[in-house]
Motif scaffolding. Structure first.
Motif, PDB file in Angstrom:
ATOM      1  N   MET A 474       1.041  -1.430   0.207  1.00 41.90           N
ATOM      2  CA  MET A 474       0.218   0.092  -0.177  1.00 41.90           C
ATOM      3  C   MET A 474       0.798   1.084  -0.053  1.00 41.90           C
ATOM      4  SD  MET A 474      -3.381  -0.733   2.304  1.00 41.90           S
ATOM      5  CE  MET A 474      -2.436  -0.598   3.963  1.00 41.90           C
ATOM      6  N   THR A 475       2.263   1.483   0.698  1.00 43.90           N
ATOM      7  CA  THR A 475       3.131   2.709   1.242  1.00 43.90           C
ATOM      8  C   THR A 475       3.430   2.609  -0.205  1.00 43.90           C
ATOM      9  OG1 THR A 475       3.259   1.466   3.406  1.00 43.90           O
ATOM     10  CG2 THR A 475       4.906   2.907   2.032  1.00 43.90           C
ATOM     11  N   ARG A 476       4.021   1.627  -1.352  1.00 44.29           N
ATOM     12  CA  ARG A 476       4.001   1.789  -2.584  1.00 44.29           C
ATOM     13  C   ARG A 476       3.348   2.826  -3.313  1.00 44.29           C
ATOM     14  NH1 ARG A 476       4.879  -3.063  -6.600  1.00 44.29           N
ATOM     15  NH2 ARG A 476       5.324  -1.621  -8.501  1.00 44.29           N
ATOM     16  N   ARG A 477       2.400   1.674  -3.299  1.00 42.68           N
ATOM     17  CA  ARG A 477       0.995   2.650  -4.555  1.00 42.68           C
ATOM     18  C   ARG A 477       0.999   3.668  -3.364  1.00 42.68           C
ATOM     19  NH1 ARG A 477      -4.121  -0.239  -3.251  1.00 42.68           N
ATOM     20  NH2 ARG A 477      -4.514   0.813  -0.747  1.00 42.68           N
ATOM     21  N   ALA A 478       0.683   4.458  -2.283  1.00 42.17           N
ATOM     22  CA  ALA A 478       0.343   5.572  -1.969  1.00 42.17           C
ATOM     23  C   ALA A 478       1.747   6.864  -2.810  1.00 42.17           C
ATOM     24  CB  ALA A 478       0.345   5.680  -0.715  1.00 42.17           C
ATOM     25  N   VAL A 479       2.707   6.681  -2.077  1.00 42.44           N
ATOM     26  CA  VAL A 479       4.072   6.915  -2.774  1.00 42.44           C
ATOM     27  C   VAL A 479       4.419   7.361  -4.532  1.00 42.44           C
ATOM     28  CG1 VAL A 479       6.031   7.305  -2.318  1.00 42.44           C
ATOM     29  CG2 VAL A 479       5.640   6.567  -0.384  1.00 42.44           C
ATOM     30  N   ASP A 480       3.309   6.149  -5.438  1.00 42.01           N
ATOM     31  CA  ASP A 480       3.582   6.308  -6.552  1.00 42.01           C
ATOM     32  C   ASP A 480       2.163   7.790  -7.033  1.00 42.01           C
ATOM     33  OD1 ASP A 480       5.740   4.660  -7.138  1.00 42.01           O
ATOM     34  OD2 ASP A 480       5.181   3.106  -7.441  1.00 42.01           O
ATOM     35  N   THR A 481       0.947   7.271  -6.450  1.00 42.55           N
ATOM     36  CA  THR A 481       0.499   8.009  -6.658  1.00 42.55           C
ATOM     37  C   THR A 481       0.404   9.305  -6.660  1.00 42.55           C
ATOM     38  OG1 THR A 481      -0.982   7.821  -4.374  1.00 42.55           O
ATOM     39  CG2 THR A 481      -1.162   6.643  -6.841  1.00 42.55           C
ATOM     40  N   VAL A 482       0.984   9.975  -5.480  1.00 37.23           N
ATOM     41  CA  VAL A 482       1.895  11.067  -5.044  1.00 37.23           C
ATOM     42  C   VAL A 482       2.931  12.267  -5.259  1.00 37.23           C
ATOM     43  CG1 VAL A 482       3.134  12.746  -3.153  1.00 37.23           C
ATOM     44  CG2 VAL A 482       1.388  11.333  -2.630  1.00 37.23           C
ATOM     45  N   LEU A 483       3.756  11.036  -6.129  1.00 39.41           N
ATOM     46  CA  LEU A 483       4.868  11.802  -7.353  1.00 39.41           C
ATOM     47  C   LEU A 483       3.862  11.339  -8.072  1.00 39.41           C
ATOM     48  CD1 LEU A 483       8.019   9.237  -5.490  1.00 39.41           C
ATOM     49  CD2 LEU A 483       7.322  11.875  -5.207  1.00 39.41           C
ATOM     50  N   GLY A 484       3.709  10.798  -8.839  1.00 41.63           N
ATOM     51  CA  GLY A 484       2.744  10.802 -10.356  1.00 41.63           C
ATOM     52  C   GLY A 484       2.063  12.121 -10.233  1.00 41.63           C
ATOM     53  N   ALA A 485       0.915  12.217  -8.870  1.00 44.11           N
ATOM     54  CA  ALA A 485       0.407  13.701  -9.771  1.00 44.11           C
ATOM     55  C   ALA A 485       1.504  14.618  -9.551  1.00 44.11           C
ATOM     56  CB  ALA A 485      -0.508  13.750  -8.139  1.00 44.11           C
TER      57      ALA A 485
END
Length: 864
Positions: A474-485
């Protein structure tokens, strides 16, 4: 030849009969067999395994054998390129062990870790030499690669692919750090005393022993007591039995009000070295401070009323202290009884006592105050015990001594017999364990220094602080979405990940995946610091002028951040949260609601359709609220520092509400927090282990702090804005604990109060959808909106959401064989597809198969 073959079979059969039946393979046999196979894989990096374990292995066979026999408990890895948890999410059969997945050598080429994708590597190899299995790809790469070879990383990893040498160096450094943390946090209890005999131990301090006997310094012994008349006599007697006789005993009665004082007075009358000091009840810290203020000795020692000293304690401690002139010493402790009454496997006799560094002491206390003897000048320099603390008072004092001078040295002599039986009369039995984080925060975070550095923070940068515990997916997904946005929106962000003492693999995976992006900072803690202290430590590490607290089980999208930051342009806004929704679109939190004194606050519109939130926040004033959730919330860094962040006494619950109330108490009139519906963040259901373990303790702490000062009830006006009417909270009483705080389950009805079935022009319609008839659902929702109705599309996870009792109409639009429980009080309808039969249709209006969504709308919204 045939005859010889037959004779051979007969001979082998006869030999088997002589040997008897074969013994079944034991677990150890199977593990040894796998160890041999794994060694043959040829993927072991022995240096890497040694770094994780802090051991040295003589051979690869020995290393793999240790790994196989210990991996279940340690979560070890044989190579920086092989992370078993990552493999489990990418190998063809998730339930298969990682070595089974590699051993079968199937044709699927999958990722073995965040740094190695067998498919990517195979595609880079000429066809004639291309590996045909994941294990072959690993072997092929390791055979030909050098330190300068770029790794075949999986798609989606940010930044340039690291070289094998760089990645391995980083992995080794992380592994060494992990092993050091494991050493610091190891269990410091032993089942037997392994120190030398007393005479041998004392022989190491000849000069100190001589000084002790010549100088005869006075030792002041401080013994606080509260209602322990049954045991305090034995404690005093153990002081009377000391081989070293030049002491004074200061027994501080902390307002016992029972026979404790008489027990002490009887012994004081017989020996004038004993003094009784009486005071009003103020806790162990205050009682010890009373004793310190009255002490006359050059050295100080401490004893609790339920423990005893052995005769050699002061003799050994003084010899060691006078030998080295250190700040203090501590002798060995024999602990009798299992403190945790629920642990039937706990040993009933254990021993502790060893040396350690300041970092070791920060990781956890290993010096018992009963075993400590300290110089008076050192005690004066660090000041008295902290009377505000309710637990771990002695540890906090020891940390001050360690920071001021040094960690008190261990004297390998058994000096203390400690009563370790769980007793509800002890301070530690009635206070939450989170006081440990309160103590640690004082020695890990310098709020004054952070306040002074606020002007140096980057004005336009937003620091996203994400505490992590035992979950990297979940952490990887959360951070990836933050960086992508941030990439899409052009925002300057940094992400501070605080790993709260997770297993090795969590930091290893996150570090390997995000190391290529300089915007991500990973900080691993030795132990779980919970959300509050983990977030505060992340705040201390951050550099942005704006800080967003974000749960690791969230998922953001483009455009989520700027509305939050813009809201903080209003100086009366102290913090702002987005609208939090579950993955199925149902609201998870839209601010926090208060129902009055002794009623726990709750998430506004939790489990409600999204349209309730759209209606509730039509006006700017309706977005202002008393408190917000820190699952996703933006603050000015300067404000968080001024408020000293979250209070670590809360363990994963109510720390955000407490922060908001403390902030409002310091703020000017008119200040408030804000819900910004223009920002929407998906909040997945948390899987964090132990998330609610301290729920009752959190409620107790919150109620004790805010009793009589709860914010004024605002539930009625908040629900009014959403077109609903708040009637109160569920009347059920608290059960199973002594925290008499009323339930916070709101009772909400339609604002007009009309019964379901009355002729309304605007209905609440719930479309129950399982994903199988997308076109039908789309057409139906469009037609319902055109007709002026409120529509919520419920996926199976929200078919029975908590607010479904407010729905006027439910429509099941699902595939063949679907079944659901009709909603009592609602008009339940099934829209059949051609030839479809749905169970429970006899409890609902059935609309035959049709492609005319308008006809379905008429059927489901027309009251006979």
């Amino acid at each position: 030849m045939a005859d010889r073959a037959g004779l051979g079979r007969v001979a082998r059969r006869f030999a088997r009969q002589l040997r008897g039946p074969e013994k079944p393979l034991t677990v150890a046999d199977r593990l040894d067999r796998w160890a041999r196979r794994i060694t043959e894989f040829g993927v072991l990096d022995r240096d890497y395994l040694e770094a994780q374990t802090g051991r040295t292995f003589a051979s690869d066979d020995e290393a793999v054998s240790f790994y196989v026999h210990n991996d279940g408990q340690r979560g070890l890895s044989l190579s920086p390129l092989v992370e078993h948890e990552w493999m489990r999410e990418h190998q063809p059969v998730a339930a298969m062990s990682w070595y089974d997945a590699l051993h079968q050598e199937g044709p699927e080429l999958f990722q073995t870790g965040p740094l190695f994708d067998a498919g990517v590597y195979a595609a880079s190899v000429p066809a004639a030499d291309r590996p045909t299995s994941t294990l072959d790809a690993l072997r092929h790469f390791l055979r030909d690669a050098t330190d300068a070879t770029a790794l075949p990383v999986p798609p989606g990893r940010r930044g340039p692919a690291p070289t094998l040498g760089a990645a391995r160096a980083a992995a080794l450094a992380s592994a060494h750090a992990f092993a050091a943390a494991q050493h610091r946090t190891r269990r410091r209890y032993r089942s037997s005393w392994d120190g030398p005999d007393t005479a041998t131990a004392l022989a190491a301090y000849p000069r100190g022993a001589a000084r002790r006997d010549t100088e005869q310094p006075l030792v002041s012994v401080v013994l606080p007591v509260y209602r322990r008349g049954d045991v305090v006599g034995a404690a005093i007697d153990s002081v009377l039995a000391q081989q070293y006789a030049n002491w004074e005993l200061l027994v501080v009665d902390d307002g016992s009000g029972d026979d404790t004082v008489e027990v002490v007075r009887a012994r004081a009358r017989a020996d004038d070295r004993i003094r009784l000091l009486e005071r009003e009840n103020g806790g162990a810290g205050a009682a010890r401070n009373t004793g310190l203020a009255a002490a006359r000795g050059t050295f100080l020692a401490f004893l609790d009323a339920d423990n005893t000293w052995r005769p050699e304690h002061l003799t050994a401690a003084l010899a060691a202290l006078l030998e080295t002139d250190g700040p203090g010493v501590h002798t060995g402790v024999r602990m009798v009884g299992a403190n945790n009454a629920d642990d039937a496997t706990a040993p009933t006799e254990t021993y502790r006592g060893e040396d350690g560094t300041h970092e070791d002491l920060l990781a956890g206390n290993f010096i018992d105050l009963n075993a400590l003897v300290v110089r008076r000048d050192v005690a004066d320099a660090v000041g008295p015990f902290d009377e505000d603390l309710r637990r771990w008072i002695d540890w906090e004092w020891l940390l001050r001594i360690s920071a001021h001078a040094a960690v008190p040295a261990h004297v390998p002599v058994l000096g203390v017999d400690y009563d370790n039986v769980r007793d509800p009369r002890r301070v530690s039995s009635g206070q939450p364990s989170s006081w440990q984080e309160v103590v640690l925060a004082r020695h890990r975070i310098d709020w004054d220094a952070l306040a002074a550095a606020v002007p140096e923070r980057v004005a336009d940068r937003v620091s996203i602080v994400v505490p992590v515990f035992r979950d990297w997916t979940m952490t990887r997904r959360a951070v990836d979405t933050v960086l992508g946005a941030a990439d899409l929106d052009g925002d300057d962000v940094e992400v501070v990940l605080v790993d709260n003492g997770s297993p090795r693999s969590v930091s290893a995976v996150l570090d390997a995946w995000f190391r290529g992006d300089p915007r991500v900072v990973l900080q691993r803690e030795d132990r779980n610091r919970n959300f509050a202290l983990g977030s505060d430590l992340g705040l201390a590490r951050s550099t942005g002028a704006t800080v967003v607290m974000l749960n690791n089980d969230t998922e953001v999208g483009p455009g989520w951040l700027r509305p939050l930051v813009a809201a903080l342009d209003d100086p009366t806004v102290l913090g702002v949260q987005p609208l939090l929704v579950y993955p199925d679109g149902v609201v998870q939190a839209a601010g926090t609601v208060f129902g009055g004194d002794k009623v726990l606050p709750w998430h506004f519109l939790g489990d409600h359709p999204r349209y309730d939130a759209d209606r509730a926040f039509r006006s700017p004033a309706s977005r202002r609220t008393t408190a917000i959730t820190a699952a996703a919330a933006a603050f000015r860094a300067a404000d968080l520092v001024r408020w000293h962040g979250f209070d670590p006494v809360y363990a994963n619950g109510l720390e955000d509400v407490d922060l908001c109330l403390r902030a409002l108490a310091q703020a000017e009139p008119g200040a408030a927090f804000l819900v910004e519906p223009a920002s929407v963040v998906v909040h997945h259901e948390s899987r964090t282990p132990g998330r609610d373990d301290a729920r009752i303790d959190n409620r107790r702490v919150f109620d004790e702090r805010w009793r009589g000062r709860y914010p004024a009830p605002d539930a009625a006006e908040r629900y009014d804005a959403a077109g609903l009417r708040y009637l109160g909270v569920d009347p059920g009483l608290p059960k199973g604990h002594a925290v008499m705080v009323r339930s916070s389950r709101p009772v909400v009805v339609r604002a007009d109060g009309a019964a379901t079935g009355d002729r309304r022009t605007r209905l609440r319609v719930a479309v129950k959808h399982d994903g199988s008839r997308v076109a039908d659902v789309t057409a139906l929702v469009t037609a319902l909106h055109t007709a002026g109705h409120d529509v919520q599309v419920d996926m199976p996870t929200s078919w029975y959401r908590g607010s479904s009792g407010l729905d006027d109409v439910t429509v099941l639009v699902a595939g063949a064989g679907a079944a659901w429980v009709p909603q009592p009080g609602a008009r339940n309808t099934v829209w059949l597809a051609a030839g479809q039969v749905v169970r429970d249709g006899d409890h609902a209006v059935v609309v035959p198969g049709t492609e005319d969504a308008d006809a379905v709308v008429r059927a489901v919204t027309t009251v006979p």
